[in-house]
Design an enzyme around this catalytic site. Structure first.
Site, PDB file in Angstrom:
ATOM      1  N   ASP A 183       0.880  -1.053  -0.026  1.00 51.74           N
ATOM      2  CA  ASP A 183       0.029   0.113  -0.145  1.00 51.74           C
ATOM      3  C   ASP A 183       0.987   0.992  -0.072  1.00 51.74           C
ATOM      4  OD1 ASP A 183      -3.406   0.372   1.215  1.00 51.74           O
ATOM      5  OD2 ASP A 183      -2.084   2.014   1.044  1.00 51.74           O
ATOM      6  N   THR A 209     -13.662  -4.344  -7.893  1.00 45.87           N
ATOM      7  CA  THR A 209     -14.832  -4.185  -8.856  1.00 45.87           C
ATOM      8  C   THR A 209     -14.464  -3.166 -10.072  1.00 45.87           C
ATOM      9  OG1 THR A 209     -16.377  -4.836  -6.995  1.00 45.87           O
ATOM     10  CG2 THR A 209     -17.362  -4.089  -9.111  1.00 45.87           C
ATOM     11  N   GLU A 241     -14.153 -10.475  -6.373  1.00 49.47           N
ATOM     12  CA  GLU A 241     -14.537 -11.051  -5.018  1.00 49.47           C
ATOM     13  C   GLU A 241     -15.930 -10.990  -4.728  1.00 49.47           C
ATOM     14  OE1 GLU A 241     -15.539  -8.799  -2.623  1.00 49.47           O
ATOM     15  OE2 GLU A 241     -15.397  -7.107  -3.780  1.00 49.47           O
ATOM     16  N   PHE A 242     -16.445 -11.850  -3.818  1.00 46.45           N
ATOM     17  CA  PHE A 242     -18.135 -11.649  -3.519  1.00 46.45           C
ATOM     18  C   PHE A 242     -17.991 -11.659  -1.972  1.00 46.45           C
ATOM     19  CE2 PHE A 242     -17.689 -14.072  -7.536  1.00 46.45           C
ATOM     20  CZ  PHE A 242     -18.390 -13.239  -8.302  1.00 46.45           C
ATOM     21  N   ARG A 294     -18.643 -10.262   1.670  1.00 46.56           N
ATOM     22  CA  ARG A 294     -19.533  -9.311   2.577  1.00 46.56           C
ATOM     23  C   ARG A 294     -18.666  -9.060   3.818  1.00 46.56           C
ATOM     24  NH1 ARG A 294     -23.905 -13.776   3.416  1.00 46.56           N
ATOM     25  NH2 ARG A 294     -21.776 -14.855   3.570  1.00 46.56           N
ATOM     26  N   GLU A 295     -18.893  -7.700   3.977  1.00 41.26           N
ATOM     27  CA  GLU A 295     -18.020  -7.361   5.253  1.00 41.26           C
ATOM     28  C   GLU A 295     -18.757  -7.897   6.344  1.00 41.26           C
ATOM     29  OE1 GLU A 295     -17.503  -3.073   5.424  1.00 41.26           O
ATOM     30  OE2 GLU A 295     -16.916  -2.733   3.132  1.00 41.26           O
ATOM     31  N   CYS A 332     -20.061  -1.132  -1.542  1.00 40.72           N
ATOM     32  CA  CYS A 332     -20.093  -1.614  -2.987  1.00 40.72           C
ATOM     33  C   CYS A 332     -21.451  -1.382  -3.461  1.00 40.72           C
ATOM     34  CB  CYS A 332     -19.966  -3.190  -2.591  1.00 40.72           C
ATOM     35  SG  CYS A 332     -18.600  -3.709  -2.256  1.00 40.72           S
ATOM     36  N   ARG A 377     -19.299   3.585   5.349  1.00 47.08           N
ATOM     37  CA  ARG A 377     -19.551   4.050   4.024  1.00 47.08           C
ATOM     38  C   ARG A 377     -20.750   3.789   3.505  1.00 47.08           C
ATOM     39  NH1 ARG A 377     -14.135   1.468   1.396  1.00 47.08           N
ATOM     40  NH2 ARG A 377     -14.800  -0.084   2.952  1.00 47.08           N
TER      41      ARG A 377
HETATM   42  C1  UDX Z   1     -21.768  -6.799  -0.975  1.00 46.16           C
HETATM   43  C2  UDX Z   1     -22.112  -8.034  -1.566  1.00 46.16           C
HETATM   44  O1  UDX Z   1     -23.015  -8.971  -0.955  1.00 46.16           O
HETATM   45  C3  UDX Z   1     -20.740  -8.844  -1.730  1.00 46.16           C
HETATM   46  O2  UDX Z   1     -21.083 -10.002  -2.573  1.00 46.16           O
HETATM   47  C4  UDX Z   1     -19.725  -7.703  -2.542  1.00 46.16           C
HETATM   48  O3  UDX Z   1     -18.672  -8.714  -2.728  1.00 46.16           O
HETATM   49  C5  UDX Z   1     -19.678  -6.596  -1.897  1.00 46.16           C
HETATM   50  O4  UDX Z   1     -20.987  -6.043  -1.599  1.00 46.16           O
HETATM   51  P1  UDX Z   1     -21.364  -5.979   1.599  1.00 46.16           P
HETATM   52  O5  UDX Z   1     -21.376  -4.379   1.126  1.00 46.16           O
HETATM   53  O6  UDX Z   1     -20.362  -6.198   2.637  1.00 46.16           O
HETATM   54  O7  UDX Z   1     -21.437  -7.123   0.428  1.00 46.16           O
HETATM   55  O8  UDX Z   1     -22.807  -6.129   2.341  1.00 46.16           O
HETATM   56  P2  UDX Z   1     -24.102  -6.883   2.147  1.00 46.16           P
HETATM   57  O9  UDX Z   1     -24.273  -7.719   3.282  1.00 46.16           O
HETATM   58  O10 UDX Z   1     -24.186  -7.551   0.901  1.00 46.16           O
HETATM   59  O11 UDX Z   1     -25.230  -6.001   2.350  1.00 46.16           O
HETATM   60  C6  UDX Z   1     -25.335  -4.698   1.767  1.00 46.16           C
HETATM   61  C7  UDX Z   1     -26.118  -3.754   2.295  1.00 46.16           C
HETATM   62  O12 UDX Z   1     -27.700  -4.274   1.801  1.00 46.16           O
HETATM   63  C8  UDX Z   1     -26.280  -3.455   3.582  1.00 46.16           C
HETATM   64  O13 UDX Z   1     -26.728  -2.188   3.886  1.00 46.16           O
HETATM   65  C9  UDX Z   1     -27.463  -4.418   4.226  1.00 46.16           C
HETATM   66  O14 UDX Z   1     -28.108  -3.772   5.543  1.00 46.16           O
HETATM   67  C10 UDX Z   1     -28.542  -4.217   3.072  1.00 46.16           C
HETATM   68  N1  UDX Z   1     -29.192  -5.266   3.121  1.00 46.16           N
HETATM   69  C11 UDX Z   1     -29.092  -6.585   2.718  1.00 46.16           C
HETATM   70  C12 UDX Z   1     -30.679  -5.056   3.417  1.00 46.16           C
HETATM   71  O15 UDX Z   1     -31.182  -4.046   3.401  1.00 46.16           O
HETATM   72  N2  UDX Z   1     -31.631  -6.303   3.183  1.00 46.16           N
HETATM   73  C13 UDX Z   1     -31.092  -7.496   2.881  1.00 46.16           C
HETATM   74  O16 UDX Z   1     -31.874  -8.400   2.611  1.00 46.16           O
HETATM   75  C14 UDX Z   1     -29.681  -7.811   2.717  1.00 46.16           C
END
Ligand code: UDX
Length: 464
Positions: A30, A120, A150-151, A153-154, A279, A346
């Site tokens: 980095d 991405t 990558e997929f 989730r945080e 994302c 974020r």
């Molecule tokens: C997402 C994708 O799931 C992941 O595959 C990709 O690599 C990065 O983006 P992430 O951003 O970590 O992952 O969170 P995620 O669990 O997908 O939730 C995203 C947002 O959707 C959150 O704000 C969550 O609260 C919201 N959400 C999720 C809902 O409002 N309802 C749901 O049923 C699911």
């Protein structure tokens, strides 16, 4: 394998640690010396389950940290690009960090390396990386560009990496494919899962892990299309929840009914205050911009984004419906992160809502198990204070607002809350509680897509 990972953010750091866990020699690079110094000192800059364990296990052995891309990439067989691709002014992805990595890599090639897009990126980015490498003097047969989205989730990123639903490798040559297959072999042949020290399994993960080989272009599209589809599911159910509210139906029952159709599935059908995070918002915008550039107006995506924005405004209206005027009201806010299980704020809908509430003249006492420090940096301290516990936040508040789906919020002691709130009013943006239980405890309860619970609200009898 000798691997360099460029970028030590969520994606880069998790990928680097997991690749080290698979037995590779990884250098994570980095250009932010402070971040690298923190990592070299053995500290973990982000809240992510199992990340600290992996860094403790491999730090100074399978994984090292550096600020010099050229030095670390010289002997690498694969270089994963995991730098930021922020949203540009037009909604498109700003790829300037990717471009500067490619420029620097051109002078580091020594033998053969695969440059792997992990961030991405829009379709055709691999073509641009190739062109940039060429014009900066890298010989054509010294590198290949591949896409390996990558997929993760945080919050569950480590387990998502080690127990994925699928691994996608987008390659345009067998040579690159062979290197990527080798990197992921411990997962695809299952040898990682036989190790006694493997990270605990993710329930429901397929075995053996399917590896899908596609062209680089298709892999780039798979990533954008996956995130767009998931966001679409969320906006769809939010729209259905709004109709439920209008007719007095219960969105939980509707979800059960539609989600049990295997073709639809139950996951990502939780209504609320909309999606956020690093994302979905950025990727939807970028995908819409890519489509526009290709001559196709992907209006469905614009609608998904519009519904998502509207969901916050609808929540604010709910708060007004519960409290009438907002100026001077003292509100307890539980949840600042964009979702439970992370300290990331974020594009958090919780932060956006707090800003709206502050603008309306409310006073806020907020609590989040992990994201308070980050929230304080962006929200400041004017008319907002931060509590050490959910109960401290709720003490003498005019209402309690739930904005993030932390599992521990769903386990709060309702009797205690009922006693310490000035008025027993709860507005739940994540549907964490059962309306019948809230009614039993004497709360006025407003949630998303379910009938309101209206109990005559009296000032708490017991003064804590
Ligand atoms: C997402 C994708 O799931 C992941 O595959 C990709 O690599 C990065 O983006 P992430 O951003 O970590 O992952 O969170 P995620 O669990 O997908 O939730 C995203 C947002 O959707 C959150 O704000 C969550 O609260 C919201 N959400 C999720 C809902 O409002 N309802 C749901 O049923 C699911």
């Amino acid at each position: 394998m000798q691997i360099t990972v460029v970028g030590s953010g969520y994606v880069g750091l998790v990928a680097a640690s997991c690749l080290a866990e698979l037995g590779h020699q990884v250098v994570c690079v980095d250009n932010d010396d402070r971040k690298i110094a923190v990592l070299q000192a053995g500290q973990v800059p982000i809240h992510e389950e199992y990340l600290a364990d992996l860094l403790a296990r491999h730090g100074g052995k399978n994984i090292r940290f550096s600020t010099s891309l050229t030095d670390s990439a010289r002997n690498a067989q694969a270089v994963f690009i995991a730098v930021g691709t922020p949203q540009g002014d037009e909604g498109d992805a700003d790829l300037s960090y990717v471009e500067s990595v490619a420029q620097e890599l051109a002078s580091a090639v020594n033998g053969f390396m695969v440059i792997v897009e992990k961030s991405t990126v829009p379709v055709f980015t691999h073509d641009w990386i190739r062109k940039i490498m060429h014009i900066n003097g890298a010989p054509a047969d010294s590198f290949e560009v591949a896409s390996n989205p990558e997929f993760l989730r945080e919050g569950t990123a480590v387990r998502d990496f080690l127990y994925p639903d699928r691994i996608v490798i987008g390659v345009d040559s067998e040579r690159a494919a062979a290197i990527l297959r080798e990197i992921y072999r411990p997962l695809t042949d299952g040898s990682y899962y036989e190790r006694p020290d493997h990270i605990p399994e993710r329930l429901g993960a397929p075995r053996p892990v399917p590896l899908i080989q596609t062209s680089a272009k298709s892999a780039e599209l798979i990533k954008h299309a996956s995130n767009a589809f998931l966001a679409m599911k969320i906006s769809f159910i939010n729209a259905v929840a709004n109709i439920c509210e209008a007719v007095g139906a219960d969105v939980r029952q509707v979800c059960e009914g539609i989600g049990s159709d295997e073709r639809i599935g139950r996951r990502f059908l939780n209504p609320g205050i909309g999606y956020g995070g690093s994302c979905f918002p950025k990727d939807l915008s970028a995908f819409s911009a890519v489509a526009h550039e290709c001559g196709y107006e992907f209006r469905l995506l614009d609608e998904v984004m519009r519904i998502n924005e509207e969901q916050r405004v609808r929540f604010l209206r709910k708060v007004k419906k519960a409290l009438w005027t907002l100026r001077g009201k003292k509100l307890a806010v539980l949840g600042l992160a964009f979702k439970g299980g992370t300290d990331d704020i974020r594009e958090s809908p919780a932060i956006a809502l707090i800003r709206m509430l502050l603008k309306e003249g409310c006073e806020i006492r907020a609590y989040d198990p992990a994201a308070m420090e980050r929230a304080r940096e962006v929200l400041g301290a004017e008319r907002i204070t931060y509590a050490d516990s959910p109960y401290e936040a709720a003490n003498k508040a005019d209402a309690l607002l739930l904005l993030t789906d932390w599992p521990e919020f769903a386990k709060l002691d309702l009797r205690r809350l009922r006693t310490i709130l000035a008025y027993p009013i709860v507005v739940d943006g994540r549907n964490l509680f059962d309306p019948a239980t809230m009614a039993e405890h004497g709360f006025q309860y407003y949630s998303v897509g379910r009938p309101d619970v209206q109990v005559p609200a009296r000032k708490a009898a017991v003064d804590p």
